[in-house]
Design a protein around this motif. Structure first.
Motif, short mmCIF file in Angstrom:
data_model
loop_
_atom_site.label_atom_id
_atom_site.label_comp_id
_atom_site.label_asym_id
_atom_site.label_seq_id
_atom_site.Cartn_x
_atom_site.Cartn_y
_atom_site.Cartn_z
N SER A 144 44.63 40.53 58.23
CA SER A 144 44.40 41.75 59.01
C SER A 144 45.21 42.89 58.39
O SER A 144 46.12 43.43 59.00
N ALA A 145 44.87 43.20 57.15
CA ALA A 145 45.59 44.25 56.42
C ALA A 145 45.13 45.62 56.88
O ALA A 145 44.07 45.78 57.46
N THR A 146 45.97 46.63 56.61
CA THR A 146 45.57 48.01 56.90
C THR A 146 44.92 48.60 55.64
O THR A 146 44.97 48.01 54.57
N THR A 147 44.34 49.77 55.80
CA THR A 147 43.75 50.45 54.65
C THR A 147 44.81 50.70 53.60
O THR A 147 44.55 50.59 52.40
N TYR A 148 46.02 51.03 54.06
CA TYR A 148 47.14 51.23 53.14
C TYR A 148 47.35 49.98 52.28
O TYR A 148 47.42 50.05 51.06
N GLY A 149 47.42 48.83 52.94
CA GLY A 149 47.67 47.58 52.24
C GLY A 149 46.59 47.24 51.24
O GLY A 149 46.88 46.87 50.09
N THR A 150 45.33 47.37 51.64
CA THR A 150 44.25 46.99 50.73
C THR A 150 44.17 47.97 49.55
O THR A 150 43.88 47.57 48.42
N THR A 151 44.48 49.24 49.80
CA THR A 151 44.47 50.21 48.70
C THR A 151 45.53 49.85 47.67
O THR A 151 45.27 49.80 46.46
N VAL A 152 46.74 49.58 48.16
CA VAL A 152 47.84 49.25 47.24
C VAL A 152 47.53 47.95 46.50
O VAL A 152 47.74 47.84 45.28
N ALA A 153 47.01 46.95 47.22
CA ALA A 153 46.71 45.65 46.60
C ALA A 153 45.66 45.81 45.51
O ALA A 153 45.77 45.24 44.42
N GLY A 154 44.62 46.61 45.81
CA GLY A 154 43.55 46.83 44.83
C GLY A 154 44.06 47.54 43.59
O GLY A 154 43.79 47.11 42.46
N ASP A 155 44.84 48.60 43.78
CA ASP A 155 45.36 49.38 42.64
C ASP A 155 46.29 48.54 41.78
O ASP A 155 46.20 48.52 40.56
N LEU A 156 47.21 47.84 42.45
CA LEU A 156 48.20 47.06 41.72
C LEU A 156 47.52 45.93 40.94
O LEU A 156 47.84 45.65 39.78
N SER A 157 46.54 45.29 41.57
CA SER A 157 45.84 44.18 40.91
C SER A 157 45.01 44.68 39.73
O SER A 157 44.95 44.03 38.68
N ALA A 158 44.37 45.84 39.92
CA ALA A 158 43.58 46.41 38.82
C ALA A 158 44.49 46.68 37.63
O ALA A 158 44.15 46.40 36.48
N ARG A 159 45.67 47.22 37.91
CA ARG A 159 46.61 47.53 36.85
C ARG A 159 47.06 46.27 36.11
O ARG A 159 47.11 46.22 34.88
N MET A 160 47.37 45.21 36.88
CA MET A 160 47.81 43.96 36.27
C MET A 160 46.69 43.36 35.42
O MET A 160 46.92 42.88 34.31
N ALA A 161 45.47 43.37 35.95
CA ALA A 161 44.33 42.82 35.21
C ALA A 161 44.10 43.63 33.93
O ALA A 161 43.81 43.07 32.87
N HIS A 162 44.24 44.93 34.05
CA HIS A 162 44.07 45.82 32.90
C HIS A 162 45.05 45.45 31.79
O HIS A 162 44.74 45.58 30.60
N GLU A 163 46.22 45.00 32.17
CA GLU A 163 47.26 44.64 31.18
C GLU A 163 47.11 43.20 30.70
O GLU A 163 48.00 42.68 30.02
#
Lengths: 379, 379
Positions: free
Chosen positions: B131-150
């Motif tokens: 039951s994440a908030t929009t804040y949480g899912t935004t941060v999770a998505g951005d951070l994961s995209a960055r890690m995957a990119h690397e």
């Protein structure tokens, strides 16, 4: 006990002639007394024009008259040797050094009924950004109200944003002290005239600068060391990466006092400084007043229960019932044999536990077997 | 290299007969091999009915046929001794113990083109609340995209909320692995059927449980140790005080891997668990992918510049000009003599600096002297 009138006048004169935070001046005064230091300045001849014209200015200065005028305005000049000087906490007597500034204040000009020695016994600095968010001011207000309610004086700088919220929160529940970067007779910022008036009536306004002085950038920075030194610890709420609050944090570290920071959304630039303090400067993450108290209250006087999740209905079950509950599938029902195997239990025991679980709503029976009931799914 | 067919069949049989996370079984298998352990079970007589009917169930089981059926569905069973078994990271071979569970997996059922040994070289777990908030899912998505990119594989549990956001963010930029608490042929939750299908095509779906198994509460908890053990470190974003993500954090600590948590508003219950991990469980506060990389990347391969406030126009000034700037009052103008005294500089120097400061907009001249100009007030 009261310091001598001579020493007070000499310190008042130095306070008028020099900028706060000159460390070698503070050391000379601590070692030789202000009277002697003033004598030296009076005899100093300024040949090359490379130093300030202190001797000249000193000649036009009447410190005794100035102290009298201040007293008429309800302003006192508290110096070492006075009962009111906060000697119980030694921070004021050696503030350390940040960016080349530092040293003990020559004295503190004060306006308001709250005594400085009483402030310093239980004080917490709450500082942060002037351009705070609603989140920041809400947290600052709540945390400060809580600290004031517990008998702590909340110390801050009287600025917009976090400072204002901290003073307001504290005033609602107890005591607050404003440390200004200008004379205590001035209202800076002007929009806070009423707030400052209220603090002068119920708390105390403090400054190193004599009445009449205006703010400068340098004075903000040295002012921050007085905020840190008057307080047992500092809480930073919302601070940009380069900001006054980060400077106050540096003074707090320099003084060896606990530094705390309240986190916020990582997407908010307003919280970047607080996160940086936690990551790299040893600040303890705090989320509420209780956690600040835990860190600042004298050892053993207050211990904090770690917040726990609400007790769950699952806690009512015995170990066997819990094992059976854990074996129940979420969707497709499982038969007794399969559940017994998954739980690693004999079938009769599983059957008994299932009866309890079904009764309580943890399990749901159907033709094909059992699966999690509504209560089981919710926990 | 490939493990023997006999050992694989024996492990597959055990994987079907027993629940994951039984530490003594894992130790027996590691010591004597699955073939021997299975032999013991086969000869075991269950007199008191106090233990599960393993021997009975074993008789009805054809592990070879099961492995063949799995292969037809594109599912492989990876075990120690296989090239694909992630032996480079030893976490999978001893997961430690949390709440009585633990031990190495008997093997990992896998579906998808991504090899497990490749995953484990550079993987980060990103977990958090369903039951994440929009804040949480935004941060999770951005951070994961960055890690995957690397080049990092993002490992998570495929659940709603943070898990989903992490997988989606990673898929957009690179690789991801889902570790399920049921068979890899199943879609759990059913709403993620498409997401899981996509991961099966481009990443990998992993489980300790053989195809067909459903989820149970216990399986979620032991699943979390596989998430932690496959990854070089774990990032928790939004977690209630009692939650699966906190459980994954415990496994990460037990494995001695870096634990990280993303802070959020202290007013949001969704972030309470993350704050608790930072305060009491040694989690490092992280705000963005770069800070995760700094902690996980091999020593020296990546160092992170501390973020600084934007360069300010003030940085252009020389030290003398800065001193004069710092002496300028904010509101009421000051004369040359007063500025020279405040700055502790000779008047000619102050006059020269004032010319520069006025030209640049730092100072403002008037009949009564100088004060801060528009640029000076903004910095």
């Amino acid at each position: 006990m009261t310091a001598s009138a001579e020493e007070r006048e000499a310190r008042a004169a130095l306070s008028r002639l020099t900028e706060p935070g000159r460390r070698n001046l503070a050391q000379a005064v601590a070692q030789h007394g202000a009277v002697l230091v003033l004598e030296e300045i009076r005899s100093e001849s300024d040949v090359l024009g490379n130093r300030s014209d202190l001797a000249d200015r000193l000649r036009g200065l009447d410190a005794r008259a100035e102290l009298d005028r201040a007293a008429e305005q309800g302003i006192r000049f508290v110096i070492p040797g006075d009962d009111e000087w906060p000697s119980a906490v030694d921070g004021l007597n050696d503030c350390g050094q940040v960016d080349g500034s530092g040293g003990a204040p020559l004295g503190l000009w004060a306006r308001g009924p709250l005594r400085l020695d009483e402030v310093a016994i239980q004080a917490v600095a709450v500082v942060g950004s002037r351009s705070a968010t609603t989140y920041g001011t809400t947290v600052a207000g709540d945390l400060s109200a809580r600290m004031a309610h517990e008998g702590w004086t909340v110390v801050s700088g009287g600025a917009f944003g976090i400072d204002q919220a901290a003073h307001r929160g504290a005033l609602a529940e107890g005591r607050t002290a404003v440390v200004l970067a200008c004379g205590v007779d001035r209202a800076y910022p002007i929009a806070h005239q009423r707030l400052l008036g209220f603090v002068a009536e119920h708390g105390v306004i403090v400054s190193e600068l004599p009445p009449g002085c205006t703010v400068t950038r340098g004075r903000f920075l040295t002012r921050n060391r007085v905020i840190a030194a008057l307080s047992s610890g500092t809480v930073v709420i919302e601070a940009a990466l380069r900001s006054g609050a980060i400077n106050t944090a540096s003074w707090t570290n320099e003084l060896g006092r606990p530094l705390m920071a309240v986190p916020g959304p990582v997407t908010s630039a307003a919280s970047a400084g607080a996160h940086q303090l936690i990551r790299n400067r040893g600040a303890v993450l705090v989320t509420r007043g209780e956690e600040v108290l835990e860190l600042l209250a004298p050892m053993g006087s207050r211990t904090l229960d770690e917040p726990r999740g609400a007790e769950s209905p699952r806690d009512w079950l015995d170990p066997i019932e819990k094992r059976v509950l854990d074996a129940l599938p979420v969707r497709r029902p499982a038969g007794l044999a399969s559940l017994a195997s998954t739980a690693g239990l004999a079938r009769p025991r599983v059957r008994r536990s299932l009866a309890v679980l079904e009764e309580a709503g943890f399990a749901e029976a159907s033709e094909d077997g059992w699966r999690l009931g509504p209560l089981g799914r919710s926990t």
